[in-house]
Scaffold this motif. Structure first.
Motif: not given
Length: 245
Positions: A116-137
């Motif tokens: 859950x914490x990794x989802x929050x951090x990656x959601x803030x990183x921006x870009x398509x990669x951030x969105x994809x990683x947020x979905x994953x976590x």
């Protein structure tokens, strides 16, 4: 014609629904935190002991540090096959994770809390990669809460990427190494198998034609021999994660 109206699609309408807005709504649903269960009391995943929690913390830190160090190479690859910002995007996400680790806000006592914490951090990183990683976590977190097993959680995360992002294995994206990892993941986890799968999936992108992302707009002949930077980021992070002790 410019007056406010409630008819959808009319110029000056008070509310409209576009494909972009619908996609954004679906993404917000995908990365929203699970609400149906108490985060710790009723979660089905097994809590981590002190030693395992400390080791997981070191592994997450090692993966983040590796991505910061890899920024120049990720940027170089993305300049050849994308818009050149992949290195900075992954570096930003990694630094957000490191900042959370340094602040002591990541709770390693339960695996789903880490996801859950990794989802929050990656959601803030921006870009398509951030969105994809947020979905994953976020999907991993939800499965760990409701089902408990990591193998199923990882597979659920990879499936969620395809569901919400539309990519499929072979599209030359970060999904390629993640998909290969999902084929070998098991309980108990073999980090050696996951590293091998990540390497296989990431390196294979160097010989793929792009079917998604920025690379999709670049002639196929210019992509040959150049791996997808997002896929390589997955490999780099996985290698560092497994090597940490």
């Amino acid at each position: 014609l410019d007056a406010n109206a409630t008819a959808l699609g009319w110029q000056g309408a008070l509310a409209t629904f576009s494909q972009e807005n619908l996609a954004r709504t679906e993404l917000e649903v995908a990365v929203a935190a699970p609400k149906a269960i108490d985060a710790t009391t009723n979660a089905k995943c097994t809590p981590l002991g002190d030693d395992d929690a400390a080791k997981l913390g070191r592994q997450v830190r090692a993966a983040a540090e590796a991505l910061v160090e890899a920024e120049p190479k990720l940027t170089e690859w993305d300049q050849l096959c994308g818009d050149g910002d992949a290195g900075e995007t992954f570096e930003k996400g990694a630094k957000l994770v490191l900042a959370a680790l340094d602040s002591g806000t990541v709770d390693f006592s339960h695996p789903h809390l880490v996801a859950g914490s990794l989802a929050e951090q990656t959601k803030q990183m921006g870009g398509t990669s951030g969105a994809v990683l947020a979905i994953l976590f976020r999907a991993i977190e939800s499965h760990l809460i409701h089902e408990g097993d990591f193998a199923g959680a990882f597979k659920a995360g990879v499936a969620a990427i395809s569901t919400y992002g539309g990519a499929q294995p072979g599209f030359r994206t970060m999904l390629d190494p993640l998909h290969e990892m999902s084929l070998v993941v098991a309980d108990p986890v073999s980090l050696e198998d996951l590293v091998g799968a990540a390497q296989k999936g990431a390196e294979a992108t160097a010989n793929m034609n792009a079917l998604a992302g920025r690379s999709n707009y670049i002639p196929d002949e210019k992509l040959q021999g150049v791996p997808d930077p997002g896929a390589m980021a997955v490999q780099i992070a996985m290698e560092a994660f497994a090597a940490a002790v």
